[in-house]
Structure formats: C-alpha cells, structure tokens
Design a protein around this motif. Structure first.
Motif, PDB file in Angstrom:
ATOM      1  N   ALA A  63       0.821  -1.215   0.000  1.00 15.65           N
ATOM      2  CA  ALA A  63       0.000   0.000   0.000  1.00 15.65           C
ATOM      3  C   ALA A  63       0.851   1.260   0.000  1.00 15.65           C
ATOM      4  O   ALA A  63       0.572   2.212  -0.738  1.00 15.65           O
ATOM      5  CB  ALA A  63      -0.947  -0.014   1.196  1.00 15.65           C
ATOM      6  N   SER A  89     -10.990  -8.506  -5.449  1.00 15.76           N
ATOM      7  CA  SER A  89     -10.069  -8.340  -4.329  1.00 15.76           C
ATOM      8  C   SER A  89      -8.620  -8.373  -4.818  1.00 15.76           C
ATOM      9  O   SER A  89      -7.755  -8.988  -4.194  1.00 15.76           O
ATOM     10  CB  SER A  89     -10.297  -9.441  -3.281  1.00 15.76           C
ATOM     11  OG  SER A  89      -9.617  -9.148  -2.083  1.00 15.76           O
ATOM     12  N   SER A  93      -7.896  -3.281  -8.723  1.00 17.70           N
ATOM     13  CA  SER A  93      -8.731  -2.357  -7.946  1.00 17.70           C
ATOM     14  C   SER A  93      -7.868  -1.330  -7.227  1.00 17.70           C
ATOM     15  O   SER A  93      -8.190  -0.141  -7.186  1.00 17.70           O
ATOM     16  CB  SER A  93      -9.574  -3.132  -6.932  1.00 17.70           C
ATOM     17  OG  SER A  93     -10.379  -4.097  -7.568  1.00 17.70           O
ATOM     18  N   THR A  94      -6.753  -1.784  -6.661  1.00 21.61           N
ATOM     19  CA  THR A  94      -5.852  -0.881  -5.945  1.00 21.61           C
ATOM     20  C   THR A  94      -5.243   0.144  -6.882  1.00 21.61           C
ATOM     21  O   THR A  94      -5.159   1.336  -6.566  1.00 21.61           O
ATOM     22  CB  THR A  94      -4.738  -1.688  -5.252  1.00 21.61           C
ATOM     23  OG1 THR A  94      -5.326  -2.690  -4.419  1.00 21.61           O
ATOM     24  CG2 THR A  94      -3.856  -0.795  -4.413  1.00 21.61           C
ATOM     25  N   LEU A  96      -6.459   1.235  -9.718  1.00 20.65           N
ATOM     26  CA  LEU A  96      -7.501   2.175 -10.130  1.00 20.65           C
ATOM     27  C   LEU A  96      -7.745   3.228  -9.049  1.00 20.65           C
ATOM     28  O   LEU A  96      -7.933   4.411  -9.345  1.00 20.65           O
ATOM     29  CB  LEU A  96      -8.791   1.420 -10.449  1.00 20.65           C
ATOM     30  CG  LEU A  96      -8.800   0.647 -11.767  1.00 20.65           C
ATOM     31  CD1 LEU A  96      -9.963  -0.333 -11.797  1.00 20.65           C
ATOM     32  CD2 LEU A  96      -8.896   1.614 -12.953  1.00 20.65           C
ATOM     33  N   ASP A  97      -7.734   2.800  -7.795  1.00 19.49           N
ATOM     34  CA  ASP A  97      -7.940   3.735  -6.693  1.00 19.49           C
ATOM     35  C   ASP A  97      -6.828   4.776  -6.631  1.00 19.49           C
ATOM     36  O   ASP A  97      -7.038   5.895  -6.149  1.00 19.49           O
ATOM     37  CB  ASP A  97      -8.012   2.987  -5.361  1.00 19.49           C
ATOM     38  CG  ASP A  97      -9.297   2.186  -5.206  1.00 19.49           C
ATOM     39  OD1 ASP A  97     -10.259   2.456  -5.944  1.00 19.49           O
ATOM     40  OD2 ASP A  97      -9.317   1.272  -4.350  1.00 19.49           O
ATOM     41  N   LEU A  98      -5.638   4.421  -7.131  1.00 15.13           N
ATOM     42  CA  LEU A  98      -4.501   5.338  -7.124  1.00 15.13           C
ATOM     43  C   LEU A  98      -4.443   6.207  -8.374  1.00 15.13           C
ATOM     44  O   LEU A  98      -3.499   6.982  -8.554  1.00 15.13           O
ATOM     45  CB  LEU A  98      -3.198   4.548  -6.976  1.00 15.13           C
ATOM     46  CG  LEU A  98      -2.989   3.871  -5.613  1.00 15.13           C
ATOM     47  CD1 LEU A  98      -1.779   2.951  -5.642  1.00 15.13           C
ATOM     48  CD2 LEU A  98      -2.826   4.931  -4.520  1.00 15.13           C
ATOM     49  N   GLY A  99      -5.436   6.077  -9.248  1.00  7.75           N
ATOM     50  CA  GLY A  99      -5.513   6.944 -10.414  1.00  7.75           C
ATOM     51  C   GLY A  99      -4.826   6.424 -11.654  1.00  7.75           C
ATOM     52  O   GLY A  99      -4.692   7.154 -12.649  1.00  7.75           O
ATOM     53  N   GLY A 251     -22.058   3.664   1.343  1.00  4.74           N
ATOM     54  CA  GLY A 251     -20.934   4.557   1.095  1.00  4.74           C
ATOM     55  C   GLY A 251     -20.909   5.809   1.941  1.00  4.74           C
ATOM     56  O   GLY A 251     -19.951   6.587   1.870  1.00  4.74           O
ATOM     57  N   THR A 274     -20.461  -0.877   3.024  1.00  5.02           N
ATOM     58  CA  THR A 274     -19.699   0.310   2.635  1.00  5.02           C
ATOM     59  C   THR A 274     -19.976   1.526   3.523  1.00  5.02           C
ATOM     60  O   THR A 274     -19.369   2.576   3.317  1.00  5.02           O
ATOM     61  CB  THR A 274     -19.991   0.687   1.169  1.00  5.02           C
ATOM     62  OG1 THR A 274     -21.384   1.020   1.029  1.00  5.02           O
ATOM     63  CG2 THR A 274     -19.651  -0.456   0.230  1.00  5.02           C
TER      64      THR A 274
END
Length: 402
Positions: A63, A89, A93-94, A96-99, A251, A274
């Motif tokens: 991370a 999982s 996904s990670t 994408l979350d970081l741009g 969310g 969420t």
C-alpha cells in the motif's frame, strides 16, 4: 513523463493456479512482449525468461510502496501479473484507486471456480474477502442458512475462520476448503467449524455453509447486552429511533459524537458493508471499548477519534450524517456539526437534561426539523406483581440540511 505521474497504461493480466501455461495466446503474448513486467515473486517466476525484459516485484509493504512505483514508471507502458480476476479483491482495484489507467485481462476468478466446484449460483452466495483485511469483517455476514465464499489470506485463514464462526454461535457450520483451484494440485477438504483440525494449502477459498443461532440481525436496535458498556449506551429503542432518522445509505459517513459505547456508529456500519463511521469519544477507556465493540460486531474498520468535540472534529472528512449522543450543550458542538454536514445530510441529537432540552427546543425554533420526546417503559417485578419501570425520557431533535 506523464502529466499525472503514473504509467500511460498498466495492463493487468490474470493468471490462474495452472500458471503461465494456462494462459491463452493473446495474454501470453502481452506478458512476453512487455518491456516492463510487474508482479509478485511467485507470478514472475512462472514466466519464461525474456532477454531485456525489466521485471519488478511488488513493493513491500504494497500500500505504501505503490505510489512511488507508479511515479517511477510514469509515462511508460507496463504489464502487471495478478491472480485470477484482478478486479476480485485484486491489484487492479488498488491501481484504479490510485488513479492509474488500467486495462484488465482476467483469468477465471477463484470465486467462479469455487462456485463451480460447490455448484452454488452467484445469486445464492456472498463473497467476503479477508485478503489483507481484519477477519472480524466476516461476523457481519454470518446468519443461519447463508452461503459465503471467503477469500483467504493464507494457509492459516481456514482455522481462524472456523474459530471465529464457532465463537460467534455458528459452530455447526460446514467448511469446505478449496485449495489451488484450477491447478493439478487442486484439493477439497470439508468439516465442521467447531471441530476443524485440517491443514490447508496457502492458496485457498473457503466455502462456508452457516448453521447456528448466533447474533444475525441487520435491523437497527440490537439488544443492549450485545455491547460492552459502562452505562453510557444509547438503549435499543432510542437507537432504532435515531437510526431511522439518520437513514444509513451505502458509502456514506457518520460522525458519532460523544459515542459512549459506540452503539449508534456500529449499527450505522452494520446497515451496509460500505457505510463508514468516525466515533468521537473523549474518555480513553470508552474509546478503547468502542473499538472492541466494533470488532466483535463485525465492523472492525470503524475509526475512533479520542478527543472532545468540537476541537476533535477539526480536519475530519465531512459527514453525511451526525449523531450527537452526548455533549450537545458544550460550546460550539452543535454549530460545528450543523456547518460540517454535507448538503442533504441528517443530524440527530439526543438529550436527557433540561439544559439540552432547552438547546434543542431553540434549535427546532431556529432551523425546523422534527422534535420528539421519547419515553420507554419496560415490565419488571413490583413485589409479587409486575409493573412498568420507566427509562429517562429523551428529547430527540432530527434535522436535514437542504
């Protein structure tokens, strides 16, 4: 150099347990033709040597190391290896979350393979990932008759799951540990949670069939004794009333101000996986207790801020809802909360003292909303008879921000 500080594209290729040989021609070519190949050491070792290809193992810890890795390869095209479906999982996904700009070439996911082996339809089961996540997250999914596919972190997860399921009142549940799905070494071992003693391979998915009578309600208003407390607890009838007006939605974020035992914030998070809560509590013992309650009731990701409002609210993410269970009369608390709410946000305040009641009556006069007095009485012995024992009447102000 990319203007965004990330690679121009990361193509994430999924590999099944059958390894590189199991890839079809198109993803195989993507991997072999890549100038830069990222992946775990195990995945990288599966790929035949390619002269001139730069191979980079994932940073550890992942991370905190990923942003630097993305920056280092800014403006370049990269291929990354992942297990199965990289969006289940997975690393895609990670990223994408970081741009990052990500293209995914999935293999058959371990979830699909597990469903096929168990002959479970997608509609008949739930997936809970424990990969890099607290095992207590599983508690929220436990209910009699449920089918759950648990994505394991490692070989120790099945035994840990069996222990947790048993301690939660579902010891008769059946576990099937599916190892190395899709590989020649694929295995399947079944047993009962309360007597589980089998060893498991490192790569495994747990198929859990829940049997038992543990706590399994998602409705607001859990029994009061579900929460460890020192008396500072919003009781179940009042808690259910508050949550009905707070209206948890997927969310969304709740501030639980003056959280006490954390019951309102915990039940907010139990409404949907969420939902998020930040519990603000000034007493250190109570703050620790909130964390224990949250973990025991399946929402270990609840965030506890030890401090006194309104100063402890500074810098927190703006909430979608706020519950003030204590401390409303402290200077600045109510005004800070009114200002912090997002548009459309909901505020619920409880008071049992004349001072708080006066404050809430004035807030109602100034802002409108809904002002309610809630009185609850319970039957209890009166000598040899039974009579009504009243709880303290609570004044409740509920308001929505336009």
């Amino acid at each position: 150099m990319s203007s965004t500080g990330v690679p121009t594209e990361v193509v994430v290729v999924g590999i099944g347990a059958d390894g590189f040989a199991g890839l079809s021609p198109a993803p195989r070519a993507l991997v072999l033709d890549a100038a830069v190949l990222w992946g775990g050491s195990r995945h990288l070792s599966l790929v035949p040597s390619v002269p001139g290809q730069e191979r980079v193992p994932w940073p550890s810890p992942l991370a905190s190391g990923l942003p630097s890795l993305l920056s280092e390869y800014a403006g370049r095209a990269v291929v990354a290896l992942a297990s199965g479906d990289p969006l289940v999982s997975g690393i895609a996904s990670t990223l994408l979350d970081l741009g990052a700009t990500v293209r995914v070439v999935p293999a058959v996911s371990s979830v699909s393979l597990a469903r096929a082996r168990m002959r479970w339809s997608a509609e008949s089961c739930e997936v809970v990932s424990l990969v890099g996540r607290p095992i207590k997250r599983l508690v929220l999914a436990l209910a009699p008759g449920r089918r759950i596919l648990v994505l394991s972190s490692d070989a120790s997860t099945p035994a840990d799951v069996a222990s947790l399921v048993t301690s939660s009142g579902f010891g008769d549940s059946r576990l099937t540990v599916l190892g190395d799905l899709g590989a020649a070494s694929e295995s399947s071992v079944s047993g009962v949670a309360s007597s589980w003693a089998s060893e498991s391979p490192a790569l495994n998915v747990i198929a859990l069939e829940v049997v038992g009578n543990g706590l399994a309600s998602w409705a607001p208003g859990l029994p009061d004794d579900a929460f460890e407390n020192d008396g500072q607890l919003t009781k179940r009838d009042l808690r259910a009333s508050a949550l009905a007006r707070l209206m948890p939605a997927p969310g969304q974020l709740l501030w639980d101000v003056g959280a006490g035992a954390g019951s309102v914030g915990i039940e907010w998070m139990r409404a949907h996986p969420t939902c998020r809560t930040i519990a603000i509590e000034s007493d250190p013992d109570r703050a620790e207790r909130i964390g224990r309650n949250a973990s025991a009731l399946g929402v270990p990701d609840l965030v506890v801020v030890e401090g006194r409002a309104p100063s402890a609210l500074e810098g927190l993410e703006a909430p979608d809802a706020i519950f003030i269970g204590g401390g409303a009369t402290r200077e600045g608390v109510l005004d800070t909360c009114l200002a912090a709410l997002r548009p459309g946000g909901r505020l619920v305040v409880h008071g049992v003292t004349l001072e708080t009641e006066t404050l809430l009556a004035q807030a109602y006069a100034d802002h409108g909303g809904e002002l309610t007095r809630v009185g609850v009485e319970t039957a209890a012995p009166v000598g040899t008879f039974t009579g009504w024992t009243p709880m303290r009447t609570v004044t409740q102000w509920a308001w929505s921000k336009g």
